[in-house]
Design an enzyme around this catalytic site. Structure first.
Site, PDB file in Angstrom:
ATOM      1  CB  THR A  66      35.805  -9.830 -35.486  1.00 43.66           C
ATOM      2  OG1 THR A  66      36.302 -11.017 -34.923  1.00 43.66           O
ATOM      3  CG2 THR A  66      36.844  -8.942 -35.579  1.00 43.66           C
ATOM      4  CE  LYS A 106      38.136 -10.988 -32.333  1.00 46.95           C
ATOM      5  NZ  LYS A 106      38.385 -11.561 -33.550  1.00 46.95           N
ATOM      6  CB  THR A 161      41.314 -14.280 -35.267  1.00 52.97           C
ATOM      7  OG1 THR A 161      42.097 -14.390 -36.495  1.00 52.97           O
ATOM      8  CG2 THR A 161      41.172 -12.740 -35.060  1.00 52.97           C
ATOM      9  CD  GLU A 169      33.720 -17.007 -37.734  1.00 57.09           C
ATOM     10  OE1 GLU A 169      33.821 -15.799 -37.780  1.00 57.09           O
ATOM     11  OE2 GLU A 169      34.112 -18.011 -38.239  1.00 57.09           O
ATOM     12  CB  THR A 195      31.463  -9.432 -49.707  1.00 54.14           C
ATOM     13  OG1 THR A 195      30.921 -10.614 -49.135  1.00 54.14           O
ATOM     14  CG2 THR A 195      32.472  -9.581 -50.742  1.00 54.14           C
TER      15      THR A 195
END
EC number: 2.3.1.35
Lengths: 427, 427
Positions: free
Chosen positions: B179, B205, B216, B300, B427
């Site tokens: 992702t 992942k 996740t 991240e 978005t």
């Protein structure tokens, strides 16, 4: 004084958005200066000890007579030295106090035996310059953890307190307790009781490490009402749970949190169980909630104040767990920052909160706009959602089902400025 | 293929830093391509469904015979539809599976009854194109929550799987489950047993929402060893607790987490209690820990991999609470990012962790440099500390006292890029 202009603007805006009870009259922020902020019998000062740059960094608030006192403290196992000293003083005096002394720039936490001695010295010197007993002083500190307190500087600066004490203004004291706060936080209100009017005035600091169970937040409240210490403590406990313990900036709980209240007794008496007691408690809660929201608004890097309302939970404990997990989720907070109607992250947070519910019962609204209906039906207008999310303040309402449990919390967004501020705080 | 070059570099660096047990031979990352990554009996594919841009987004791993299977799933109450479906399949087959199918770009979570039907359709179509039964398929999804799964696209794309299945390469499959990962995560090793060699290969992942209890993260592991399902499940449970459940990026736990393992049985048999079983378990744990660390490295916005070691706790539970609270603290993580030796924030986090200890017993080291000795004595060289903190990987060791409890966790720093990535994910 840019920071005071910022404070005035934040206070005026929030005051206008707030629902106040009928008995309350707001003291306009500009009156926090010379025109009179403190209740009768209280004075305050903010002096320069030179702990951090050229800024006021030691605040003192004094009562002209023994005042009923109550306080709540951090539950952090590594509570700072001033927390220990203040607890002792509250225990050994019969819960009456004369003054609060607080320094910023250094938390006097993780400082061992020397830290305890330093906190006691702060109390002793404050007592000496005001002709009081050390046990009549509450001590607080806020700032960096693990650096020895520059006690000598504080001891020296306290000499300036007597001549700096002001009847009216809270400006110097409110400024002296700031750390990474970008504006001083203060508010006062008058409360109409059956036997006259009392004033409740408070200052606060927050900014980082703000979380339920208070985090590095301090608030000092004073009133001219006459209230027994035990009753004052019970009101403070309840109101703290619903105000300062219902906010979160980053989920961290500090070593130095403290909310203290002194009731001097020049004004009307408040007795448990009376109508006046209820009116007074409501006003105290409103003032504390107001100061708590100011802390969130000024959270490190924060640009938004978001109210998280949960209802329909099995009980209040589940509702609180749900509200707190959503309010603390970095993923929810970054979505709030990015103005992204990412309700899936709210669902994800609810699911790991420990609250009991059926997935299919969940409902979510942003202000009045339904985002998710039970059965995972989501057909809102992205445009309307964007309109709400672009505001600086809005409410996320979550229904977990048909249970009686409810909770309210306030949180802010997580921005890049938070990382900037906290990446180099110590250096 | 920049992302594969990045993967090779990360894997080579981490592999060189890792202590491997003697029985293990590493499969070089370049062998993850055509030269052979999967154990005998397994093939994999990654195909394009068009869920997100022009990227492979559906992965399938197939065993040529019924394989023993075991899996652990998210504990999030809002578990996604594929989690429910996979649990059902594991329950109704006698814990043997033939294939795993996983899409990225959409989590199929908070999608209600339609989500369940879509997850079942994914399994049914995968079974159809491979001439298997739907109950022999494990289904997984990862991506945005609360958006209906574009099931038709996935169903169509699955037609391409049979001709895309590759014996050797894991590249397409590892890419298809990404992702916000910036590189695909894969690793394989050979394990020398008394009766021959087995291979264990895995892809994973992660990236955001990475927290204990998995967040996740997905990982799919396969081996040619012959292992009974119940024993495989018990090894997976233990190894997950010490690997994927010991990492944290942002404290969020997702709706879709899943770690699954299939043992095809072409190779030697592993029986409970044997020396080979111990050797095999150690290798499995090493592989899972390696993949877990790759997830943290690629967290991240992460720039640092920090190991948090706690010892001297009253028990392992206290040690874990302490390690987890430090590893999840935004204030600690921003200090790590800012390369600031702010040990006070570690103390603050320990104090609110719920672990029992005496403040005065605390000790903290960064790698071999003592930062804090018991009694709050801290006299380290800032220069030496800066040298350690500037590294991309180091260890923070915390002693809580003299108890027997220990724990290890891995975390990353909190950077502005985290906010960037998560402010606009949907978005």
């Amino acid at each position: 004084m840019k920071k005071f202009r910022k404070a005035f603007a934040a206070i005026e805006t929030l005051a206008a958005q707030t629902e106040w009870s009928d008995a309350v009259t707001l003291v306009r922020p500009e009156h926090a200066g010379a025109r009179g902020f403190w209740p009768e019998g209280f004075r305050a000062a903010g002096v320069y000890a030179g702990i951090k740059n050229k800024r006021r960094d030691v605040a003192v608030i004094v009562s002209d007579r023994p005042a009923s006192a109550a306080a709540v403290f951090t539950k952090n196992l590594c509570a700072a030295a001033p927390v220990d000293v203040s607890k002792n003083h509250l225990d050994c005096s019969p819960a009456t106090m004369r003054a609060i002394v607080c320094n910023s720039g250094n938390a006097n936490a993780a400082t061992g035996q020397k830290g305890l001695e330093d906190a006691r010295s702060m109390a002793a010197k404050t007592a000496a310059v005001l002709s009081l007993q050390p046990e009549e002083i509450l001590v607080a500190s806020t700032g960096v953890i693990g650096v020895p307190l520059p006690a000598d500087k504080i001891i020296d600066a306290l000499d300036d307190v007597p001549e700096q004490l002001q009847q009216g203004s809270c400006f110097d004291a409110a400024e002296a307790i700031m750390t990474t706060d970008t504006f001083p936080k203060f508010f006062a209100l008058d409360v109409s009781l059956s036997t006259g009017t009392v004033r409740i005035s408070g200052i606060a600091k927050g900014s980082g490490m703000i979380c339920p169970d208070m985090a590095t937040m301090l608030s000092f409240l004073v009133t001219d009402a006459a209230v027994e210490p035990a009753f004052l403590q019970s009101m403070l406990n309840s109101a703290t749970a619903r105000s300062f313990n219902a906010i979160t900036v980053d989920g961290d709980t500090s070593t130095n949190d403290m909310v203290a209240v002194m009731a001097g007794g020049h004004g009307p008496e408040i007795t448990p169980g009376s109508v006046d007691a209820e009116t007074f408690y409501t006003a105290l809660l409103e003032l504390m909630t107001f100061l708590a929201k100011l802390i969130v608004i000024d959270g490190e890097g924060a640009t938004k104040l978001v109210e998280i309302r949960v209802h329909g939970a099995s009980d209040d404990r589940d509702a609180e767990a749900a509200a707190r997990t959503v309010a603390n989720s970095n993923l929810v907070k970054t979505a709030i920052h990015g103005e992204d109607a990412n309700w899936g992250r709210i669902i994800g947070a609810l699911g790991r909160s420990g609250a009991r519910f059926e997935q299919e019962d969940l409902a979510v609204s942003f202000d009045d706009l339904t985002i998710l209906r039970p059965g995972f039906i989501s057909d809102f207008s992205e445009e309307e959602a964007a309109g709400i999310l672009s505001k600086t303040s809005y409410t996320i309402t979550i229904s977990l089902g048909n249970g009686p449990g409810t909770a309210v919390m306030w949180t802010c967004d997580l921005s890049k400025e938070y990382v900037d501020i906290n990446g180099s705080y110590r250096t």
